[in-house]
Scaffold this motif. Structure first.
Motif, short mmCIF file in Angstrom:
data_model
loop_
_atom_site.label_atom_id
_atom_site.label_comp_id
_atom_site.label_asym_id
_atom_site.label_seq_id
_atom_site.Cartn_x
_atom_site.Cartn_y
_atom_site.Cartn_z
N ASP A 94 -11.15 -18.92 -2.81
CA ASP A 94 -11.95 -18.11 -1.10
C ASP A 94 -10.70 -17.36 -0.79
O ASP A 94 -10.01 -18.55 -0.55
CB ASP A 94 -13.31 -18.36 -0.91
CG ASP A 94 -12.90 -20.16 -1.10
OD1 ASP A 94 -11.93 -20.35 -0.39
OD2 ASP A 94 -13.70 -20.58 -0.41
N HIS A 95 -10.95 -16.83 0.86
CA HIS A 95 -10.00 -16.70 1.43
C HIS A 95 -9.69 -18.16 2.29
O HIS A 95 -8.67 -18.44 2.36
CB HIS A 95 -10.77 -15.82 2.95
CG HIS A 95 -9.94 -15.44 3.19
ND1 HIS A 95 -8.78 -14.31 2.83
CD2 HIS A 95 -9.29 -15.05 4.88
CE1 HIS A 95 -7.68 -13.89 3.97
NE2 HIS A 95 -8.25 -14.47 5.13
N ASP A 120 -9.76 -3.41 -0.29
CA ASP A 120 -9.83 -5.07 -0.21
C ASP A 120 -10.46 -5.39 1.07
O ASP A 120 -10.95 -6.80 0.97
CB ASP A 120 -8.38 -6.09 -0.85
CG ASP A 120 -9.14 -6.85 -0.73
OD1 ASP A 120 -9.75 -7.68 -1.22
OD2 ASP A 120 -8.16 -7.81 -0.73
N GLY A 121 -9.69 -4.98 1.88
CA GLY A 121 -10.86 -5.54 3.05
C GLY A 121 -11.74 -5.00 4.37
O GLY A 121 -12.05 -5.62 5.00
N ARG A 122 -12.33 -4.55 3.09
CA ARG A 122 -13.81 -4.13 3.82
C ARG A 122 -14.80 -5.10 4.34
O ARG A 122 -15.61 -4.63 4.65
CB ARG A 122 -14.52 -2.98 2.72
CG ARG A 122 -14.23 -1.54 1.59
CD ARG A 122 -14.94 -0.83 0.57
NE ARG A 122 -14.51 -1.93 -0.34
CZ ARG A 122 -15.48 -1.42 -1.26
NH1 ARG A 122 -16.19 -0.52 -1.57
NH2 ARG A 122 -15.36 -1.79 -2.47
N ASP A 123 -14.63 -5.68 3.23
CA ASP A 123 -15.63 -7.20 3.73
C ASP A 123 -14.66 -8.19 4.63
O ASP A 123 -15.74 -8.64 5.45
CB ASP A 123 -16.12 -8.08 2.40
CG ASP A 123 -14.43 -8.42 2.53
OD1 ASP A 123 -13.34 -8.30 2.57
OD2 ASP A 123 -14.66 -9.71 1.37
N GLY A 124 -13.85 -7.56 5.66
CA GLY A 124 -13.29 -8.29 6.82
C GLY A 124 -12.39 -9.11 6.41
O GLY A 124 -11.03 -9.65 7.15
N GLU A 125 -11.90 -9.23 5.03
CA GLU A 125 -10.98 -10.58 4.36
C GLU A 125 -10.03 -9.61 3.17
O GLU A 125 -10.29 -8.78 2.60
CB GLU A 125 -12.08 -11.56 4.19
CG GLU A 125 -12.10 -12.28 5.26
CD GLU A 125 -13.01 -13.25 5.02
OE1 GLU A 125 -13.35 -13.58 3.18
OE2 GLU A 125 -13.43 -14.89 5.27
N HIS A 126 -9.21 -10.32 3.31
CA HIS A 126 -8.13 -9.67 2.42
C HIS A 126 -7.54 -11.15 0.74
O HIS A 126 -7.34 -11.80 1.34
CB HIS A 126 -6.93 -9.04 2.74
CG HIS A 126 -6.64 -8.01 4.09
ND1 HIS A 126 -7.28 -6.67 2.60
CD2 HIS A 126 -7.02 -7.91 4.58
CE1 HIS A 126 -6.99 -5.76 3.57
NE2 HIS A 126 -7.41 -6.50 5.02
#
Length: 195
Positions: free
Chosen positions: A96-97, A22-28
């Motif tokens: 979204d985050h 989930d955190g591959r894009d820098g956000e969870h």
């Protein structure tokens, strides 16, 4: 109890892996990985509640410390469960985050404005660890768990506390703590068979 401990730890490992994905894009979060991961952890922590009760039932001596450990451990389980239920609700509601932070503020004191949630958020994991570790030590003293079980529990939780990205490794150590019977028990069985 031991099988449940391994299963619960396995769910922690699975949560940790999903969290890394989930955190591959820098956000969870939010999204499917956020939801799946949080459900895995929530089921795992609830299973640990059952482990606490079963561990207390395995104690040969009826220690007051065993009962206290279950109560303290349950407080930690409840604190963990509350955090993850709120995270799931926020994840479902947010698009979204950025929205997660805004919506999360609405649930800061949920359910009810008791003023205890911030302390529980910080202390809850310690309460859970204290309860589980106390029971593991008592079972080790009674030679129902190996000497290294409490050590693995402690190291696993320290790893998880240092960095949630270490959850797969920490969860694996928690599971290993429940894998084996004591060598003392096996040695006693061998001695009896030899006689």
């Amino acid at each position: 109890m031991k099988k449940l401990g391994v299963v619960a730890a396995g769910l922690f490992v699975a949560y940790g892996i999903v969290r890394l994905v989930d955190g591959r894009d820098g956000e969870h979060g939010p999204g499917r990985a956020w939801t799946v991961g949080h459900v895995l952890f929530l089921v795992g922590i609830l299973l640990y509640g059952v482990v606490l009760v079963r561990a207390r039932g395995l104690l040969r001596a009826r220690h007051a410390a065993g009962t206290a450990a279950v109560v303290v451990g349950f407080a930690g389980v409840a604190a963990f469960a509350r955090v993850f239920v709120v995270d799931l609700i926020v994840g479902f509601r947010a698009e979204d985050h950025a929205a997660m932070s805004r919506i999360g503020d609405e649930y800061e004191r949920w359910p009810g404005d008791l003023g205890i949630y911030e302390p529980l958020y910080n202390v809850g994991p310690l309460l859970f660890l204290a309860g589980l570790l106390t029971l593991a030590v008592l079972l080790t003293v009674e030679r129902q768990l190996p000497v290294w079980s409490p050590v693995l529990l402690l190291v696993g939780f320290v790893l998880i506390s240092v960095n949630l990205d270490l959850m797969p490794l920490g969860g694996a150590l928690l599971g290993l703590a429940f894998v084996s019977n004591t060598t003392g028990s096996r040695d006693r069985r061998r001695t009896s068979a030899a006689l």
